[in-house]
Design an enzyme around this catalytic site. Structure first.
Site, mmCIF file in Angstrom:
data_model
loop_
_atom_site.group_PDB
_atom_site.id
_atom_site.type_symbol
_atom_site.label_atom_id
_atom_site.label_comp_id
_atom_site.label_asym_id
_atom_site.label_seq_id
_atom_site.Cartn_x
_atom_site.Cartn_y
_atom_site.Cartn_z
ATOM 1 N N GLU A 262 0.861 -1.286 -0.009
ATOM 2 C CA GLU A 262 0.092 0.014 -0.056
ATOM 3 C C GLU A 262 0.929 1.255 0.107
ATOM 4 O O GLU A 262 1.531 1.473 1.046
ATOM 5 C CB GLU A 262 -0.861 0.026 1.269
ATOM 6 N N CYS A 297 -2.141 9.055 3.016
ATOM 7 C CA CYS A 297 -1.917 8.496 1.631
ATOM 8 C C CYS A 297 -3.078 8.880 0.773
ATOM 9 O O CYS A 297 -2.521 9.424 -0.536
ATOM 10 C CB CYS A 297 -1.809 6.764 1.565
ATOM 11 N N GLU A 396 4.579 13.616 -4.386
ATOM 12 C CA GLU A 396 3.818 13.443 -3.115
ATOM 13 C C GLU A 396 4.363 14.260 -2.023
ATOM 14 O O GLU A 396 5.212 14.142 -1.742
ATOM 15 C CB GLU A 396 3.511 11.949 -2.694
HETATM 16 P P1 NAD Z 1 8.547 4.614 4.680
HETATM 17 O O1 NAD Z 1 8.203 4.233 3.359
HETATM 18 O O2 NAD Z 1 9.494 5.689 4.929
HETATM 19 O O3 NAD Z 1 8.381 3.774 6.027
HETATM 20 C C1 NAD Z 1 7.716 2.828 5.916
HETATM 21 C C2 NAD Z 1 8.023 1.669 6.796
HETATM 22 O O4 NAD Z 1 8.979 0.924 6.127
HETATM 23 C C3 NAD Z 1 8.794 2.064 8.065
HETATM 24 O O5 NAD Z 1 8.358 1.043 9.241
HETATM 25 C C4 NAD Z 1 10.062 2.194 7.722
HETATM 26 O O6 NAD Z 1 10.936 1.731 8.996
HETATM 27 C C5 NAD Z 1 10.170 0.792 6.972
HETATM 28 N N1 NAD Z 1 11.193 0.934 6.103
HETATM 29 C C6 NAD Z 1 12.045 1.778 5.585
HETATM 30 N N2 NAD Z 1 12.961 1.220 4.654
HETATM 31 C C7 NAD Z 1 12.747 -0.192 4.531
HETATM 32 C C8 NAD Z 1 13.426 -1.243 3.880
HETATM 33 N N3 NAD Z 1 14.429 -0.822 2.808
HETATM 34 N N4 NAD Z 1 13.055 -2.295 4.150
HETATM 35 C C9 NAD Z 1 11.910 -2.714 5.062
HETATM 36 N N5 NAD Z 1 11.252 -1.724 5.712
HETATM 37 C C10 NAD Z 1 11.710 -0.326 5.564
HETATM 38 O O7 NAD Z 1 6.931 5.480 4.735
HETATM 39 P P2 NAD Z 1 6.515 6.654 5.919
HETATM 40 O O8 NAD Z 1 7.071 7.935 5.737
HETATM 41 O O9 NAD Z 1 6.452 5.940 7.156
HETATM 42 O O10 NAD Z 1 5.027 6.641 5.453
HETATM 43 C C11 NAD Z 1 4.379 7.726 4.575
HETATM 44 C C12 NAD Z 1 4.298 6.829 3.293
HETATM 45 O O11 NAD Z 1 3.316 6.127 3.427
HETATM 46 C C13 NAD Z 1 3.634 8.067 2.074
HETATM 47 O O12 NAD Z 1 4.135 7.571 0.807
HETATM 48 C C14 NAD Z 1 2.258 7.466 2.079
HETATM 49 O O13 NAD Z 1 1.586 7.769 0.686
HETATM 50 C C15 NAD Z 1 2.233 5.881 2.334
HETATM 51 N N6 NAD Z 1 0.957 5.198 2.892
HETATM 52 C C16 NAD Z 1 0.283 4.702 2.144
HETATM 53 C C17 NAD Z 1 -0.929 4.085 2.662
HETATM 54 C C18 NAD Z 1 -1.821 3.418 1.753
HETATM 55 O O14 NAD Z 1 -2.750 2.786 2.362
HETATM 56 N N7 NAD Z 1 -1.602 3.477 0.311
HETATM 57 C C19 NAD Z 1 -1.312 4.379 3.966
HETATM 58 C C20 NAD Z 1 -0.342 4.861 4.744
HETATM 59 C C21 NAD Z 1 0.673 5.607 4.202
#
Ligand code: NAD
Length: 493
Positions: A262, A297, A396
């Site tokens: 997601e 998101c 975004e």
């Molecule tokens: P992010 O991708 O920076 O981090 C998300 C998670 O992934 C965190 O727990 C982080 O520690 C982990 N992570 C980071 N690098 C990783 C790797 N290489 N391998 C595995 N895990 C890793 O996102 P964020 O800043 O926490 O959240 C914001 C983003 O999430 C925005 O882009 C938003 O649109 C998206 N989002 C999408 C939805 C949806 O339903 N589509 C819902 C909420 C948020």
């Protein structure tokens, strides 16, 4: 919750700064990270960073619990009963859980009480109800054979969550996986890691076997180690498109493992000049970009409005922005959320500045807010005279920034709504049902809202993106089924 005063004193909150493995809190750390409150920038806890050994231990304990407890093998109704009890305990714990959710996140306490905690509990209840209602089927074969499919849990599912709605996003990942009989290792975001630990404690209190729901804390390196672990059978992730791609690569290199992703979005809100009430629609549009300060998101970050009503709409949206109350999340009347960190605040500001340098015009906002609390706040912002070549329209922003583009007719509206890479959601506001249906067909988005914007309490509606906004769905039957694998059986008489 009768006599509870929603405002709270942050120094009074006891934060469970731990992992949660095999039914117990665990503080083993390969270093600690200082975790700051976005509302005032203060360090309020230290997070233990898991190392490879701890990730191994969590996954192996989960695997052991999956194999030796009766979670996967018991009557599905018994599993559902534990999860319903868990949901009841979460609701009953709202006065503890909501401040814990609110203190270090962007969720104002009033929203945490009215939405995050009950929405999390109800989501768990929704998936619990699937446990004994979805299985395999008997399929048509020759009469001297019986062919069927049976569904089985994967084993250990890794769930990786973002920071923007810590409890709710985590519940969308873990609830369908657990209801299907899997064990789960969750890695919350390092920016908002604590409220889910309380969730895990309540799962044990509800009767979930130790080791079935585990939490490892840390940054992306911990997430990556989880994705690469040989005992992880599936990964479910919510976060940015960039991280989603890295996770997919890690799962391909060490599996292959199925992934649910997601991801991000840049969602359009289309407004036509036949709407009955401009102020009402403007308030909806404003809410769709100002809720959680745009850190959603599905934030409706691009307003695509018919030229004849554009100025009126902009005035009404700006007026709605003016009503937002800036304040720390622990104050009951705060309605404008802080930005998650100082770094993110600066990034949002630099995207707005870049867009202005590219020719965009700031109608309102466009600056960091000097809040009394000292936290990271950004003025709700409207950018006009923009197009898809500009950074603020294309990328975004994940902040309270609305880009406005105008159109003459439906065809132009559809062209402007298309985004080169994202396709998460879209909104259409019109009094013409035929036009609404044509746009529902024409818009390339995983969800299209008509005459509304944003989620309801209908957990049966799946959510998930097209294109680079994701693979698979959260919520709904699809999310449950994605946590099961199908075995085919053919019996000769
Ligand atoms: P992010 O991708 O920076 O981090 C998300 C998670 O992934 C965190 O727990 C982080 O520690 C982990 N992570 C980071 N690098 C990783 C790797 N290489 N391998 C595995 N895990 C890793 O996102 P964020 O800043 O926490 O959240 C914001 C983003 O999430 C925005 O882009 C938003 O649109 C998206 N989002 C999408 C939805 C949806 O339903 N589509 C819902 C909420 C948020």
């Amino acid at each position: 919750m009768t006599s509870f005063e929603p405002s709270f004193e942050p120094s009074a909150i006891v934060v469970p700064a731990t992992h949660f493995i095999a039914g117990r809190a665990n503080t083993i750390a390969n270093g600690a990270m200082e975790i700051r409150r976005p509302s005032d920038g203060q360090v309020y806890a230290e997070l233990p960073q898991a190392d490879q050994n701890l990730v191994d231990q969590a996954v192996e304990d989960a695997w052991h619990a999956f194999k030796s407890s009766d979670w996967a093998t018991c009557s599905p109704r018994d599993r559902a009963r534990v999860m319903r009890r868990w949901a009841d305990l979460i609701e009953a714990d709202a006065n503890t859980l909501a401040p814990l959710e609110s203190i270090g996140s962007t969720r104002p306490i009033s929203s945490a009480l009215q939405w995050d905690v009950p929405f999390c509990a109800e989501g768990i209840r929704y998936f619990a109800e699937y446990a004994d209602k979805c299985g395999g089927e008997v399929v048509p074969t020759r009469r001297d054979q019986l062919g069927m499919t049976i569904t089985e849990p994967y084993g250990v599912v890794a769930a990786i969550a973002p920071w923007n709605f810590p409890l709710v996003m985590a519940s969308w990942k873990i609830a369908p996986a657990l209801a299907a009989g899997n064990a789960v290792v969750l890695k919350p975001s390092e920016l908002t890691p604590f409220s889910v630990v309380r969730l895990a404690e309540l799962a044990i209190a509800a009767g979930m076997p130790p080791g079935i729901f585990n939490i490892v804390q840390g940054d992306g390196r911990v997430g990556d180690a989880l994705c690469r672990h040989p005992l992880i059978s599936k990964v479910t992730f919510t976060g940015s498109t960039r991280t989603g791609a890295a996770i997919m690569a890690a799962c391909a290199e060490t599996g292959t493992k199925p992934v649910t992703l997601e991801l991000g979005g840049k969602s359009p809100q289309l407004v036509f000049d036949d709407i009955a009430d401009i102020d009402k629609v403007a308030r909806r549009v404003a809410l769709a970009i100002s809720t959680n300060a745009g850190q959603v998101c599905v934030a409706g970050s691009r307003l695509i409005v018919q030229k004849s009503i554009a100025n009126q709409m902009i005035d009404h949206i700006a007026a709605a922005f003016d009503e937002l109350v800036v304040g720390p999340t622990w104050q009951a009347n705060s309605t404008l959320s802080p930005i998650i960190s100082g770094k993110e605040l600066q990034r949002i500001d630099s995207v707005v500045r870049a867009t202005v340098e590219q020719g965009g015009e700031v109608v309102t906002g466009g600056r960091c807010l000097a809040a009394d609390s000292g936290g990271s706040f950004y003025q709700p912002t409207i950018l006009h005279n923009v197009d898809m070549s500009m950074t603020g329209v294309r990328d975004e922003i994940f902040g309270p920034v609305l880009c406005v583009q105008t159109f003459e007719d439906e065809e132009e509206a559809l062209q402007l709504a298309a985004h080169p890479s994202y396709g998460l959601s879209a909104g259409v506001h019109t009094a013409d049902l035929s036009r609404a249906m044509r746009l529902v067909r024409g818009l390339e988005a995983g969800t299209v809202w008509v005459n509304r914007y944003g989620r309801s309490w209908d957990f049966a509606l799946p959510t998930g993106g097209f294109k680079q906004s994701g693979i698979g769905k959260d919520l709904g039957r699809y999310a449950y089924e994605a946590n099961l694998r199908t075995k085919t059986v053919l019996i000769d008489f």
